[in-house]
Design a protein around this motif. Structure first.
Motif, PDB file in Angstrom:
ATOM      1  N   SER A   2     -11.399 -22.095  -9.930  1.00  0.00           N
ATOM      2  CA  SER A   2     -12.627 -21.774  -9.210  1.00  0.00           C
ATOM      3  C   SER A   2     -12.458 -22.027  -7.713  1.00  0.00           C
ATOM      4  CB  SER A   2     -13.786 -22.596  -9.756  1.00  0.00           C
ATOM      5  OG  SER A   2     -13.558 -23.960  -9.508  1.00  0.00           O
ATOM      6  N   SER A  38     -13.748  -8.562  -1.245  1.00  0.00           N
ATOM      7  CA  SER A  38     -13.113  -8.184  -2.509  1.00  0.00           C
ATOM      8  C   SER A  38     -11.724  -7.626  -2.211  1.00  0.00           C
ATOM      9  CB  SER A  38     -13.953  -7.136  -3.253  1.00  0.00           C
ATOM     10  OG  SER A  38     -13.832  -5.877  -2.630  1.00  0.00           O
ATOM     11  N   TRP A  64      -4.130  -9.296  -1.862  1.00  0.00           N
ATOM     12  CA  TRP A  64      -4.517 -10.380  -2.763  1.00  0.00           C
ATOM     13  C   TRP A  64      -3.969 -10.077  -4.155  1.00  0.00           C
ATOM     14  CZ3 TRP A  64      -6.188 -14.576  -0.472  1.00  0.00           C
ATOM     15  CH2 TRP A  64      -6.742 -14.454   0.799  1.00  0.00           C
ATOM     16  N   ALA A  66      -3.854 -12.502  -6.837  1.00  0.00           N
ATOM     17  CA  ALA A  66      -4.549 -13.253  -7.887  1.00  0.00           C
ATOM     18  C   ALA A  66      -5.982 -13.547  -7.430  1.00  0.00           C
ATOM     19  CB  ALA A  66      -3.803 -14.541  -8.212  1.00  0.00           C
ATOM     20  N   SER A  68     -10.366 -13.292  -8.098  1.00  0.00           N
ATOM     21  CA  SER A  68     -11.251 -13.810  -9.134  1.00  0.00           C
ATOM     22  C   SER A  68     -11.021 -13.071 -10.454  1.00  0.00           C
ATOM     23  CB  SER A  68     -12.707 -13.630  -8.709  1.00  0.00           C
ATOM     24  OG  SER A  68     -13.572 -13.987  -9.757  1.00  0.00           O
ATOM     25  N   THR A  69     -11.052 -13.810 -11.542  1.00  0.00           N
ATOM     26  CA  THR A  69     -10.880 -13.195 -12.861  1.00  0.00           C
ATOM     27  C   THR A  69     -12.212 -12.826 -13.496  1.00  0.00           C
ATOM     28  OG1 THR A  69     -10.840 -15.389 -13.873  1.00  0.00           O
ATOM     29  CG2 THR A  69      -8.714 -14.384 -13.330  1.00  0.00           C
ATOM     30  N   ARG A  70     -13.311 -13.340 -12.950  1.00  0.00           N
ATOM     31  CA  ARG A  70     -14.611 -13.099 -13.570  1.00  0.00           C
ATOM     32  C   ARG A  70     -15.616 -12.359 -12.702  1.00  0.00           C
ATOM     33  NH1 ARG A  70     -15.971 -18.498 -17.018  1.00  0.00           N
ATOM     34  NH2 ARG A  70     -14.134 -18.389 -18.326  1.00  0.00           N
ATOM     35  N   ARG A  72     -16.828  -9.536 -10.100  1.00  0.00           N
ATOM     36  CA  ARG A  72     -16.507  -8.205  -9.576  1.00  0.00           C
ATOM     37  C   ARG A  72     -17.576  -7.809  -8.564  1.00  0.00           C
ATOM     38  NH1 ARG A  72     -11.692  -6.394 -11.522  1.00  0.00           N
ATOM     39  NH2 ARG A  72     -11.325  -7.129 -13.612  1.00  0.00           N
ATOM     40  N   SER A  76     -14.556  -4.167  -8.058  1.00  0.00           N
ATOM     41  CA  SER A  76     -13.315  -4.779  -7.572  1.00  0.00           C
ATOM     42  C   SER A  76     -13.416  -6.297  -7.663  1.00  0.00           C
ATOM     43  CB  SER A  76     -13.057  -4.394  -6.119  1.00  0.00           C
ATOM     44  OG  SER A  76     -12.871  -3.018  -5.994  1.00  0.00           O
ATOM     45  N   PRO A  77     -12.321  -6.972  -8.027  1.00  0.00           N
ATOM     46  CA  PRO A  77     -12.363  -8.434  -8.100  1.00  0.00           C
ATOM     47  C   PRO A  77     -12.704  -9.060  -6.749  1.00  0.00           C
ATOM     48  CG  PRO A  77     -10.398  -7.590  -9.174  1.00  0.00           C
ATOM     49  CD  PRO A  77     -11.026  -6.433  -8.462  1.00  0.00           C
ATOM     50  N   SER A  83      -7.892 -17.947  -4.237  1.00  0.00           N
ATOM     51  CA  SER A  83      -7.122 -16.750  -4.600  1.00  0.00           C
ATOM     52  C   SER A  83      -5.749 -16.762  -3.930  1.00  0.00           C
ATOM     53  CB  SER A  83      -7.863 -15.481  -4.163  1.00  0.00           C
ATOM     54  OG  SER A  83      -9.063 -15.342  -4.872  1.00  0.00           O
ATOM     55  N   ARG A 110     -15.099 -18.016 -10.281  1.00  0.00           N
ATOM     56  CA  ARG A 110     -13.818 -18.224 -10.961  1.00  0.00           C
ATOM     57  C   ARG A 110     -13.024 -16.968 -10.923  1.00  0.00           C
ATOM     58  NH1 ARG A 110     -13.887 -21.711 -16.241  1.00  0.00           N
ATOM     59  NH2 ARG A 110     -12.769 -23.188 -15.065  1.00  0.00           N
TER      60      ARG A 110
END
Length: 110
Positions: A2, A38, A64, A66, A68-70, A72, A76-77, A83, A110
């Motif tokens: 996070s 993003s 970027w 890596a 955010s995995t959760r 958007r 887009s992440p 990160s 996260r």
């Protein structure tokens, strides 16, 4: 992992100290009065002094790898303070990770 969400006015520099600016890809999601960042945004580095054997190899962009995995933002992440990114030269040679030093303190993801 996070971390605080980045916004387009967060202080991000290349490993050699040059400042990155962000051209936002969206204008809907706002964090602390600024557009949220993003991976779809264009990150441009200007003024990087890095040179290899008398050949300038400045950092010009940030990618970027890596985010955010959760979270958007318009599909887009989102980019978090935690990160992982890579600063790249004009030939797309990785120059090292960007440094995030100032970011908003309210929204965490996260």
């Amino acid at each position: 992992m996070s971390g605080n969400l980045l916004h387009v006015n967060a202080t991000v520099t290349c490993p050699h100290g040059a400042r990155a600016t962000v051209l936002p890809a969206q204008a809907r999601v706002v964090v602390s009065g600024n557009f949220a960042a993003s991976v779809a945004d264009q990150y441009t580095v200007t003024g990087c002094p890095f040179t290899v054997v008398n050949k300038p190899q400045p950092c010009v962009t940030i990618r970027w790898v890596a985010p955010s995995t959760r979270i958007r933002i318009n599909g887009s992440p989102a980019v978090l303070r935690s990160s992982t990114g890579l600063c790249q030269s004009p030939e797309q040679v990785p120059q090292g990770p960007p440094n995030v030093s100032v970011v908003q303190q309210r929204a965490v993801g996260r």
